[in-house]
Design a protein around this motif. Structure first.
Motif, PDB file in Angstrom:
ATOM      1  N   ARG A  22      -1.866  25.592   3.987  1.00  0.00           N
ATOM      2  CA  ARG A  22      -3.255  25.553   3.538  1.00  0.00           C
ATOM      3  C   ARG A  22      -3.545  26.669   2.544  1.00  0.00           C
ATOM      4  NH1 ARG A  22      -7.313  25.667   8.388  1.00  0.00           N
ATOM      5  NH2 ARG A  22      -5.853  23.989   8.961  1.00  0.00           N
ATOM      6  N   SER A  52      -5.776  30.768   9.239  1.00  0.00           N
ATOM      7  CA  SER A  52      -5.282  29.855   8.208  1.00  0.00           C
ATOM      8  C   SER A  52      -3.766  29.843   8.260  1.00  0.00           C
ATOM      9  CB  SER A  52      -5.762  30.290   6.821  1.00  0.00           C
ATOM     10  OG  SER A  52      -5.274  29.418   5.826  1.00  0.00           O
ATOM     11  N   ALA A  71      -4.688  26.241  -1.410  1.00  0.00           N
ATOM     12  CA  ALA A  71      -5.885  26.885  -1.948  1.00  0.00           C
ATOM     13  C   ALA A  71      -5.567  27.702  -3.188  1.00  0.00           C
ATOM     14  CB  ALA A  71      -6.519  27.768  -0.871  1.00  0.00           C
TER      15      ALA A  71
END
Length: 238
Positions: free
Chosen positions: A32, A28, A36
């Motif tokens: 991102r 990741s 989140a």
């Protein structure tokens, strides 16, 4: 009677805070992960009086980004003031500053396909570009003005100025790209921190060089034609 309590109490701005730390999982990327976490905070039902927000490294990144944006705007304003005082006109500085959007186009074409976000180091590279990208345009416009003062027609003067300054401009751009290339492709712990700035400058200076030779002479002709037309209009009306 003993009761359970917090082992440590953290306070910030005289308010009690609870810190929740986490690391980015493998596979990741940073944007991102931040998205989140923001989604998790917005969907969490907190008790009245409690506030959840990102802090730590992300807070410092946002502060640094805001400061770099202000520094970038100030750099462009200072460049415009210097050019306006040097050329004693607003036409030539506006033509020269158009090389900055051309440089931004190169930055987008470089960082976009690589999937690299515009972080702090990329913004620092953009500030450097604000001063570097205009150098070729300044040389070209100054040479063209000198040729026009000698009695050469505008189109011929711009074409001759591009031919005269072609080799120095290409040598300057090539030298800058070759110097930054090892920094861009280097590997190591700090490579992820250095390479965005190098790629930003490389992509921006390449497109600004091409634009200075091909686009800026056309833009200069358009703006100069508008200036001449505006000067002639009052005389025609009279």
């Amino acid at each position: 009677m003993p009761t359970e309590g917090a082992r440590e109490v953290f306070r910030r701005d005289q308010r009690r805070v609870a810190q929740v730390t986490a690391r980015i999982a493998e596979g990741s990327d940073y944007p991102r992960a931040i998205a989140a976490v923001n989604e998790a905070i917005s969907t969490t039902d907190l008790r009245p009086g409690l506030i959840g927000r990102l802090a730590g490294e992300e807070e410092e990144r946002q502060r640094a980004t805001s400061e770099l944006r202000r520094a970038g705007i100030l750099a462009i304003v200072l460049v415009l003031m210097v050019l306006a005082g040097t050329f004693e006109s607003l036409l030539q500085p506006l033509t020269v500053l158009f090389s900055i959007p051309l440089a931004l186009l190169g930055v987008a074409c470089t960082l976009g396909p690589m999937g690299r976000p515009v972080g702090v180091m990329a913004l620092l590279g953009l500030i450097v570009l604000a001063g570097v990208a205009v150098n070729d345009a300044v040389l070209l416009i100054a040479t063209a003005r000198r040729l026009m003062a000698a009695g050469i027609e505008r189109r011929a003067a711009l074409a001759r100025a591009a031919a005269i300054r072609l080799r120095p401009i290409l040598m300057t751009t090539l030298t800058t790209v070759l110097v930054l290339l090892p920094l861009a492709v280097s590997a190591g712990e700090a490579a992820e921190l250095r390479s965005p700035m190098a790629f930003t400058i490389i992509g921006g200076i390449v497109t600004s060089t091409v634009g200075s030779l091909l686009v800026l002479p056309c833009l200069y002709l358009i703006l100069d034609s508008l200036r001449v037309t505006r000067r002639r209009r009052p005389t025609a009306d009279a």
